[in-house]
Design a protein around this motif. Sequence first.
Motif, PDB file in Angstrom:
ATOM      1  N   ALA A 184     -43.464 -29.431  65.325  1.00 15.70           N
ATOM      2  CA  ALA A 184     -42.468 -29.447  64.259  1.00 15.70           C
ATOM      3  C   ALA A 184     -42.539 -30.753  63.482  1.00 15.70           C
ATOM      4  O   ALA A 184     -42.081 -30.833  62.346  1.00 15.70           O
ATOM      5  CB  ALA A 184     -41.068 -29.258  64.847  1.00 15.70           C
ATOM      6  N   PHE A 235     -41.759 -31.205  59.244  1.00 17.64           N
ATOM      7  CA  PHE A 235     -40.723 -32.015  58.599  1.00 17.64           C
ATOM      8  C   PHE A 235     -41.324 -33.152  57.790  1.00 17.64           C
ATOM      9  O   PHE A 235     -40.812 -33.511  56.737  1.00 17.64           O
ATOM     10  CB  PHE A 235     -39.756 -32.561  59.651  1.00 17.64           C
ATOM     11  N   LEU A 249     -40.934 -22.317  57.571  1.00 13.33           N
ATOM     12  CA  LEU A 249     -39.647 -22.681  56.976  1.00 13.33           C
ATOM     13  C   LEU A 249     -38.495 -21.919  57.607  1.00 13.33           C
ATOM     14  O   LEU A 249     -37.412 -22.456  57.795  1.00 13.33           O
ATOM     15  CB  LEU A 249     -39.670 -22.394  55.476  1.00 13.33           C
ATOM     16  N   ARG A 250     -38.769 -20.689  57.933  1.00 12.95           N
ATOM     17  CA  ARG A 250     -37.692 -19.843  58.429  1.00 12.95           C
ATOM     18  C   ARG A 250     -37.170 -20.294  59.790  1.00 12.95           C
ATOM     19  O   ARG A 250     -36.050 -19.978  60.169  1.00 12.95           O
ATOM     20  CB  ARG A 250     -38.161 -18.393  58.499  1.00 12.95           C
ATOM     21  N   ILE A 278     -36.727 -23.425  60.703  1.00 14.84           N
ATOM     22  CA  ILE A 278     -36.138 -24.774  60.666  1.00 14.84           C
ATOM     23  C   ILE A 278     -34.677 -24.770  61.091  1.00 14.84           C
ATOM     24  O   ILE A 278     -34.276 -25.443  62.041  1.00 14.84           O
ATOM     25  CB  ILE A 278     -36.279 -25.383  59.254  1.00 14.84           C
ATOM     26  N   ALA A 279     -33.881 -23.985  60.374  1.00 16.69           N
ATOM     27  CA  ALA A 279     -32.436 -24.054  60.581  1.00 16.69           C
ATOM     28  C   ALA A 279     -32.043 -23.596  61.981  1.00 16.69           C
ATOM     29  O   ALA A 279     -31.040 -24.057  62.533  1.00 16.69           O
ATOM     30  CB  ALA A 279     -31.726 -23.219  59.517  1.00 16.69           C
ATOM     31  N   ARG A 281     -33.023 -24.270  64.813  1.00 19.47           N
ATOM     32  CA  ARG A 281     -32.953 -25.301  65.853  1.00 19.47           C
ATOM     33  C   ARG A 281     -31.548 -25.835  66.050  1.00 19.47           C
ATOM     34  O   ARG A 281     -31.153 -26.131  67.169  1.00 19.47           O
ATOM     35  CB  ARG A 281     -33.895 -26.443  65.474  1.00 19.47           C
ATOM     36  N   TRP A 282     -30.806 -25.967  64.944  1.00 22.70           N
ATOM     37  CA  TRP A 282     -29.489 -26.595  65.052  1.00 22.70           C
ATOM     38  C   TRP A 282     -28.339 -25.628  64.791  1.00 22.70           C
ATOM     39  O   TRP A 282     -27.207 -26.051  64.568  1.00 22.70           O
ATOM     40  CB  TRP A 282     -29.394 -27.787  64.106  1.00 22.70           C
ATOM     41  N   LEU A 283     -28.644 -24.373  64.783  1.00 26.18           N
ATOM     42  CA  LEU A 283     -27.554 -23.401  64.693  1.00 26.18           C
ATOM     43  C   LEU A 283     -26.983 -23.221  66.091  1.00 26.18           C
ATOM     44  O   LEU A 283     -27.470 -22.428  66.890  1.00 26.18           O
ATOM     45  CB  LEU A 283     -28.055 -22.076  64.130  1.00 26.18           C
ATOM     46  N   ALA A 284     -25.960 -24.008  66.364  1.00 28.70           N
ATOM     47  CA  ALA A 284     -25.441 -24.109  67.725  1.00 28.70           C
ATOM     48  C   ALA A 284     -24.786 -22.809  68.160  1.00 28.70           C
ATOM     49  O   ALA A 284     -24.131 -22.148  67.363  1.00 28.70           O
ATOM     50  CB  ALA A 284     -24.441 -25.248  67.808  1.00 28.70           C
ATOM     51  N   PRO A 285     -24.933 -22.465  69.452  1.00 34.07           N
ATOM     52  CA  PRO A 285     -24.158 -21.359  70.010  1.00 34.07           C
ATOM     53  C   PRO A 285     -22.669 -21.673  69.956  1.00 34.07           C
ATOM     54  O   PRO A 285     -21.867 -20.910  69.476  1.00 34.07           O
ATOM     55  CB  PRO A 285     -24.645 -21.275  71.455  1.00 34.07           C
ATOM     56  N   LEU A 297     -34.425 -35.401  57.664  1.00 34.89           N
ATOM     57  CA  LEU A 297     -35.025 -34.580  58.708  1.00 34.89           C
ATOM     58  C   LEU A 297     -36.423 -35.051  59.087  1.00 34.89           C
ATOM     59  O   LEU A 297     -36.984 -34.599  60.095  1.00 34.89           O
ATOM     60  CB  LEU A 297     -35.093 -33.120  58.248  1.00 34.89           C
ATOM     61  N   ARG A 336     -33.785 -36.240  64.271  1.00 33.74           N
ATOM     62  CA  ARG A 336     -33.706 -34.844  64.703  1.00 33.74           C
ATOM     63  C   ARG A 336     -33.151 -34.750  66.117  1.00 33.74           C
ATOM     64  O   ARG A 336     -32.385 -33.840  66.448  1.00 33.74           O
ATOM     65  CB  ARG A 336     -35.082 -34.182  64.609  1.00 33.74           C
ATOM     66  N   THR A 349     -25.530 -31.245  68.364  1.00 38.72           N
ATOM     67  CA  THR A 349     -25.411 -29.800  68.553  1.00 38.72           C
ATOM     68  C   THR A 349     -24.849 -29.496  69.928  1.00 38.72           C
ATOM     69  O   THR A 349     -24.000 -28.614  70.092  1.00 38.72           O
ATOM     70  CB  THR A 349     -26.785 -29.130  68.383  1.00 38.72           C
ATOM     71  N   LEU A 382     -28.646 -27.205  56.082  1.00 36.37           N
ATOM     72  CA  LEU A 382     -29.843 -26.648  56.710  1.00 36.37           C
ATOM     73  C   LEU A 382     -30.084 -25.205  56.277  1.00 36.37           C
ATOM     74  O   LEU A 382     -31.224 -24.784  56.101  1.00 36.37           O
ATOM     75  CB  LEU A 382     -29.701 -26.696  58.233  1.00 36.37           C
ATOM     76  N   ALA A 417     -34.666 -22.953  53.567  1.00 26.58           N
ATOM     77  CA  ALA A 417     -35.713 -21.944  53.435  1.00 26.58           C
ATOM     78  C   ALA A 417     -35.577 -21.152  52.139  1.00 26.58           C
ATOM     79  O   ALA A 417     -36.572 -20.701  51.572  1.00 26.58           O
ATOM     80  CB  ALA A 417     -35.681 -21.015  54.639  1.00 26.58           C
TER      81      ALA A 417
END
Lengths: 100, 100
Positions: free
Chosen positions: A2, A6, A80-81, A83-84, A86-90, B9, B15, B22, B80, B84
């Motif tokens: 990654a 970046f 690109l798809r 990227i986000a 990674r940090w889209l937290a549960p 980033l 990161r 997160t 974020l 994309a």
Amino acid sequence: MADDLFKALADPTRRTILDELTLKSGQTLFEICSRLSMKHQLGISRQGVSQHLAVLEAAGLVETRREGRYKFHDLNTAPLRRIADRWLAPDASRPEENTP
Amino acid sequence: MADDLFKALADPTRRTILDELTLKSGQTLFEICSRLSMKHQLGISRQGVSQHLAVLEAAGLVETRREGRYKFHDLNTAPLRRIADRWLAPDASRPEENTP
DNA sequence: TTGATAGGCAAGTGAAAACTTGCCTATCCT
DNA sequence: AGGATAGGCAAGTTTTCACTTGCCTATCAA
């Protein structure tokens, strides 16, 4: 890695190249050079653009195909798809120590 | 500007900070410092981390709130999600000159 | 009020990255 | 064949960026 992705996106000229490849795929180095110069007033040498393309290719954002003396550059948006995601937290409001 | 976002980033330490925020939101500077040192073996000074947080905040990825002598850092993933979209071409196989 | 804790500001250093210049190779066209 | 076109390689330079060091301010607790 990654890391390459970046780093590739960090430079504004490289992002403009991606913009141009989005508008028209399969451009040659010279075509990209003229577009950067004409449309974006970027005074950059051909080698400069070539190095940018190499960085984009290393990141997997650009794929190339050679035909005779021409080398065509195509965009690949797959990296690109991711990227986000990674940090889209549960659930970021809960401390992680409580989850064994 | 998008410039700040991509620049923020680009650095692996930043990161990692996003990773930690997160996992647990609302961390202080010192808490982030110890996590980088303990969990990630990053030998970085407190000011180094502070500067990283400033870059992340300028990019809109981190928001802060002060309470007494504590300053809490929270993640904001909104920027974020727009990354994309920029290069998701409507139709990249057609030259743009033909569309007035 | 004094000391300890949490954080901030600013100048300096070293390394990485962007960009250039100069030359070299390969393909095409006449 | 020979010039012209498309691209590549390998220095060198300049600028940017990460990181440190040193000092300074604010809040809290004893």
